[in-house]
Design an enzyme around this catalytic site. Structure first.
Site, PDB file in Angstrom:
ATOM      1  CG  ASP A  72      17.950  34.995 -18.591  1.00  0.00           C
ATOM      2  OD1 ASP A  72      17.867  33.944 -19.259  1.00  0.00           O
ATOM      3  OD2 ASP A  72      18.904  35.771 -18.691  1.00  0.00           O
ATOM      4  CG  ASP A  74      15.660  34.899 -23.222  1.00  0.00           C
ATOM      5  OD1 ASP A  74      15.432  35.845 -22.441  1.00  0.00           O
ATOM      6  OD2 ASP A  74      16.806  34.515 -23.515  1.00  0.00           O
ATOM      7  CG  ASP A 153      24.187  29.798 -29.899  1.00  0.00           C
ATOM      8  OD1 ASP A 153      23.161  29.121 -29.662  1.00  0.00           O
ATOM      9  OD2 ASP A 153      24.690  30.562 -29.053  1.00  0.00           O
TER      10      ASP A 153
END
Length: 266
Positions: A72, A74, A153
């Site tokens: 996907d 983003d 992260d």
């Protein structure tokens, strides 16, 4: 030009909590618009034309840099959720901890988020923090691109593809870690695991998926911090377990979970 030679030429700092961006120009990386979803491109261009920042970010940039096909795409921007919705009639706002927009094109959804503040800023501003554990319970604070980069992260998940000039922007040494096959937590790993214990499972999942080795500082606190997973709500843990074992790398994942003493907490 290879990523390694680019990095040496720039003489940039090693991966870490740097806030000085380095930029790969179009000729210095392999990402092509032909590899990007046409719907993601529509979102990027429409935000740019509306006067907002417009970047691909996260795993899709990482995978494109590695020659993989992203699952996907983003997008991140300086537009607020309400401003995003005003640009896209086919957008709906979701989330309570952090508001973001889903722009829907048939069966494909492009997620568009506003820059978020970094964890330190959140800890200072949020009255709902668990002071004993340092757990972040609310995440609805907008920030700058720099703050957005350092709150993510892993360094390899903190790369930005700029639709304006097709460059890749790196604040935290993610390009170098991609080249070296290293998974490195941004910031102090023990603190980041206390903020959200599920990050330990993400470390395992991405190490298995990418075939990367863990940075020693990222790996060191995992065994001692594993007990924090017992405090994760069962519904969220169930969702994470599905990701661990249904992503195509179940055996590698299982072995890493056992190696770092996390399997017993599942």
């Amino acid at each position: 030009m290879s990523i390694t030679s680019w990095w040496r030429r720039r003489k940039s700092k090693p991966a870490g909590l740097s806030v000085t961006p380095v930029t790969l120009q179009r000729s210095e990386h392999s990402i092509s618009r032909a590899q990007i979803s046409e719907h993601a491109l529509k979102v990027l261009y429409r935000l740019k034309d509306a006067g907002y920042d417009s970047y691909l970010v996260g795993g899709c940039v990482r995978d494109l840099m590695l020659g993989r096909e992203p699952k996907d795409f983003d997008v991140v921007t300086n537009a607020t959720p309400e401003q995003i919705k005003s640009v896209f009639r086919n957008a709906r706002l979701i989330g309570r901890r952090f508001r973001l927009a889903h722009v829907q094109f048939g069966r494909e959804i492009i997620e568009v988020a506003t820059y978020r503040a970094n964890p330190q800023a959140l800890a200072a501003q949020d009255d709902e923090d668990d002071e004993n554990e340092g757990r972040l319970l609310r995440d609805n604070v907008f920030g700058t691109q720099v703050e957005d980069a350092v709150r993510r992260d892993f360094t390899v998940n903190s790369l930005y593809y700029d639709i304006r000039d097709f460059s890749v922007v790196d604040y935290v040494g993610g390009v170098k870690d991609l080249e070296q096959g290293v998974l490195r937590m941004i910031g102090d790993p023990a603190t980041r695991y206390r903020e959200d214990p599920v990050r330990m499972l993400r470390v395992i999942r991405f190490a298995a998926k990418l075939g990367f080795r863990l940075d020693p500082a990222t790996a060191a606190p995992i065994r001692e911090s594993g007990r924090l997973l017992l405090e994760v709500p069962p519904a969220r843990m169930f969702e994470e377990v599905l990701k661990l074992f249904q992503g195509g790398y179940a055996l590698e994942t299982f072995e890493l979970l056992r190696q770092y003493g996390l399997f017993r907490y599942l």
